[in-house]
Design an enzyme around this catalytic site. Structure first.
Site, PDB file in Angstrom:
ATOM      1  N   ALA A  88      -5.641  52.233  16.472  1.00  9.53           N
ATOM      2  CA  ALA A  88      -5.682  53.093  15.442  1.00  9.53           C
ATOM      3  C   ALA A  88      -6.850  54.112  15.354  1.00  9.53           C
ATOM      4  O   ALA A  88      -7.584  53.794  16.144  1.00  9.53           O
ATOM      5  CB  ALA A  88      -5.715  51.953  14.121  1.00  9.53           C
ATOM      6  N   ASN A  89      -6.806  54.943  14.505  1.00  6.44           N
ATOM      7  CA  ASN A  89      -7.956  55.672  14.327  1.00  6.44           C
ATOM      8  C   ASN A  89      -8.637  55.313  13.224  1.00  6.44           C
ATOM      9  O   ASN A  89      -8.050  54.357  12.365  1.00  6.44           O
ATOM     10  CB  ASN A  89      -7.510  57.228  13.742  1.00  6.44           C
ATOM     11  CG  ASN A  89      -7.070  58.067  14.977  1.00  6.44           C
ATOM     12  OD1 ASN A  89      -6.417  57.572  15.982  1.00  6.44           O
ATOM     13  ND2 ASN A  89      -7.200  59.325  14.746  1.00  6.44           N
ATOM     14  N   ARG A  90      -9.882  55.523  13.020  1.00  8.44           N
ATOM     15  CA  ARG A  90     -10.588  55.169  11.947  1.00  8.44           C
ATOM     16  C   ARG A  90     -10.335  55.830  10.687  1.00  8.44           C
ATOM     17  O   ARG A  90     -10.181  57.175  10.583  1.00  8.44           O
ATOM     18  CB  ARG A  90     -12.004  55.296  12.184  1.00  8.44           C
ATOM     19  CG  ARG A  90     -12.973  54.430  13.133  1.00  8.44           C
ATOM     20  CD  ARG A  90     -14.046  54.539  13.256  1.00  8.44           C
ATOM     21  NE  ARG A  90     -14.936  54.095  12.037  1.00  8.44           N
ATOM     22  CZ  ARG A  90     -16.274  54.355  12.019  1.00  8.44           C
ATOM     23  NH1 ARG A  90     -17.104  54.794  12.829  1.00  8.44           N
ATOM     24  NH2 ARG A  90     -16.918  54.174  10.941  1.00  8.44           N
ATOM     25  N   SER A  91      -9.905  55.439   9.646  1.00 10.06           N
ATOM     26  CA  SER A  91      -9.613  55.999   8.311  1.00 10.06           C
ATOM     27  C   SER A  91      -9.672  55.034   7.122  1.00 10.06           C
ATOM     28  O   SER A  91      -8.908  54.043   7.314  1.00 10.06           O
ATOM     29  CB  SER A  91      -8.229  56.733   8.263  1.00 10.06           C
ATOM     30  OG  SER A  91      -7.890  57.290   7.066  1.00 10.06           O
TER      31      SER A  91
END
Ligand code: C5P
Length: 219
Positions: free
Chosen positions: A29-32
């Protein structure tokens, strides 16, 4: 519904990360945190819009008056966005994972007694670019660009490459991720407008007010 400058308009917002499974317990995942995207959906609703919020996995309450569609992966997000069109405006704030694991293991990959697995990645669809290229492109298509260096340069290049009308450039070299404040610049075909550092709610309202203004003039 609330009466406001966006009454009668449909605004589509994407927010949060996407999770791309490796096996039943692991993902890429990406950080968000989803905070900025949720604030944008909330601001649009406050200005009177009908709002569809396509959201990756986050732990945030649904803003009042917003229709939320939950997804996990980039491909699910792409499908949900497609099904939510047409819209007068789309604001793509989601931090979509660029890649997913090519093969997803049905069972949990075991750690003991074997070498670390080698992940083969494959590219995810670019949702913003495909909405831009599709037949139901909203009148105003807005992307976000989170950058750590050469922010304006990269964001400007992204605007033309992806076919967005505006890009909101976001300097994430500081404490923006998960934090309460943000500092953005809006890049349009005619120039750049810098907004001061503000709480994410205020950034969202400033962006949505400009969008409401622009929707009055574009046909
Ligand atoms: O290329 P990058 O991820 O920096 O582009 C950011 C913009 O593109 C954001 O608006 C994001 O929501 C959108 N995007 C997308 N689908 C992807 C990757 C990014 O819609 N697969």
């Amino acid at each position: 519904p609330v009466e406001g400058p966006l009454s009668g308009k449909h605004v589509l917002v994407t927010a949060g990360p996407t999770h791309e499974p490796i096996d039943p317990v692991r993902y890429i995942a990406n950080r968000s945190s989803g905070k900025q995207g949720y604030a944008i959906a909330e601001a649009a609703a406050r200005l009177g819009a009908r709002v569809t919020l396509v959201s990756g996995p986050v732990s945030l309450p649904t803003p009042r008056g917003v229709d939320r569609v939950d997804v996990e992966t980039a491909r699910q997000m792409a499908d949900a966005v497609k099904h939510s069109l047409p819209a007068d405006c789309a604001v793509m704030v989601a931090a979509v994972a660029d890649w997913r694991s090519k093969d997803v293991s049905k069972g949990k990959i075991k750690k003991r007694g074997s070498a670390p697995p080698v992940l083969m990645l494959t590219e995810n669809p670019d949702i913003l670019a495909s909405v831009a290229a599709g037949g139901r492109k909203p009148k105003l298509l807005v992307g976000f660009a989170a950058e750590t260096d050469h922010v304006l340069e990269h964001a400007t290049e992204k605007r033309t490459r992806k076919g967005a009308d505006w890009i909101v450039a976001n300097d994430v070299s500081g404490d923006v991720m998960g934090g309460a404040v943000n500092r953005v610049a809006i890049i349009t075909s005619t120039g750049v407008e810098h907004l001061p550092e503000m709480p994410k709610e205020a950034v969202a309202m400033a962006i949505m007010e400009r969008i409401a203004q622009a929707l009055e003039t574009v046909e």
